[in-house]
Design a protein around this motif. Sequence first.
Motif, short mmCIF file in Angstrom:
data_model
loop_
_atom_site.label_atom_id
_atom_site.label_comp_id
_atom_site.label_asym_id
_atom_site.label_seq_id
_atom_site.Cartn_x
_atom_site.Cartn_y
_atom_site.Cartn_z
N ARG A 1 -15.72 -20.22 -17.87
CA ARG A 1 -15.12 -19.54 -16.71
C ARG A 1 -14.53 -18.20 -17.09
O ARG A 1 -14.73 -17.21 -16.39
CB ARG A 1 -14.07 -20.45 -16.08
CG ARG A 1 -14.66 -21.62 -15.35
CD ARG A 1 -13.61 -22.48 -14.67
NE ARG A 1 -14.24 -23.67 -14.13
CZ ARG A 1 -14.00 -24.91 -14.54
NH1 ARG A 1 -13.10 -25.14 -15.48
NH2 ARG A 1 -14.64 -25.93 -14.00
N ALA B 1 -17.06 -15.64 -17.52
CA ALA B 1 -17.89 -15.55 -16.31
C ALA B 1 -19.29 -16.11 -16.52
O ALA B 1 -20.18 -15.87 -15.70
CB ALA B 1 -17.94 -14.12 -15.78
N LEU B 2 -19.49 -16.86 -17.57
CA LEU B 2 -20.81 -17.46 -17.80
C LEU B 2 -21.06 -18.66 -16.88
O LEU B 2 -22.20 -19.09 -16.75
CB LEU B 2 -20.98 -17.84 -19.27
CG LEU B 2 -21.11 -16.64 -20.19
CD1 LEU B 2 -21.16 -17.08 -21.65
CD2 LEU B 2 -22.34 -15.82 -19.84
N ASP B 3 -20.02 -19.15 -16.23
CA ASP B 3 -20.23 -20.19 -15.23
C ASP B 3 -20.98 -19.64 -14.02
O ASP B 3 -21.53 -20.40 -13.23
CB ASP B 3 -18.90 -20.83 -14.80
CG ASP B 3 -17.94 -19.84 -14.14
OD1 ASP B 3 -17.99 -18.63 -14.46
OD2 ASP B 3 -17.13 -20.29 -13.32
N ARG B 4 -21.06 -18.32 -13.91
CA ARG B 4 -21.84 -17.68 -12.83
C ARG B 4 -23.26 -17.38 -13.28
O ARG B 4 -24.12 -17.09 -12.46
CB ARG B 4 -21.16 -16.39 -12.40
CG ARG B 4 -19.81 -16.63 -11.79
CD ARG B 4 -19.20 -15.35 -11.30
NE ARG B 4 -17.76 -15.50 -11.26
CZ ARG B 4 -16.90 -14.54 -11.52
NH1 ARG B 4 -17.32 -13.34 -11.84
NH2 ARG B 4 -15.61 -14.77 -11.46
N VAL B 5 -23.50 -17.43 -14.59
CA VAL B 5 -24.82 -17.14 -15.14
C VAL B 5 -25.61 -18.44 -15.31
O VAL B 5 -26.79 -18.49 -14.97
CB VAL B 5 -24.68 -16.42 -16.51
CG1 VAL B 5 -26.02 -16.26 -17.20
CG2 VAL B 5 -23.99 -15.08 -16.33
N THR C 1 -26.32 -22.58 -14.72
CA THR C 1 -26.08 -23.75 -13.89
C THR C 1 -25.30 -24.72 -14.77
O THR C 1 -25.75 -25.08 -15.86
CB THR C 1 -27.42 -24.39 -13.44
OG1 THR C 1 -28.14 -23.43 -12.67
CG2 THR C 1 -27.18 -25.65 -12.64
#
Length: 107
Positions: A93, A96-100, A102
Motif C-alpha cells: 500500500r 502504491a503497488l496494491d494499485r499495480v 491484483t
Amino acid sequence: MEKFWVETRTDAQGRAVVVPHGELDLATQRQLREAIQELLMAGQVDLVVDLDHTTFLDSTALGTLIGARRRAHALKGSLALRCHRTQLLNVLRVTALDRVFTILEDE
C-alpha cells in the motif's frame, strides 16, 4: 540467517503458484526471479506469487515482482499476489503497488 527457498505448485484455477519462504531481499530475490522465469519459459503465463510464507520484503524484491509482472503481461499472461500478512500488505500500500498488482486476499 534464515533459510530461504521457493516452492512452485498449481492452484485449482490452473495457475502456477510461486511460494517464497523466508526473507525476500537482495540476497534471495534471484531465486524467485529464476523460478518465475522457468515457469514463463515453460508456457505457464498466469502466475500467482503467494507471499504468505514471506517474512520480509525489500525494494529489490519489489523490483523483481514488477519485472516478473511485466514479463508475464508481455506473454499475454498475468501475475497476481496472494497476501494475508498485514506487514507486507502495508508495504504494498505504501509503495502504491496494491494499485499495480491484483492482490488476492480472500483466497
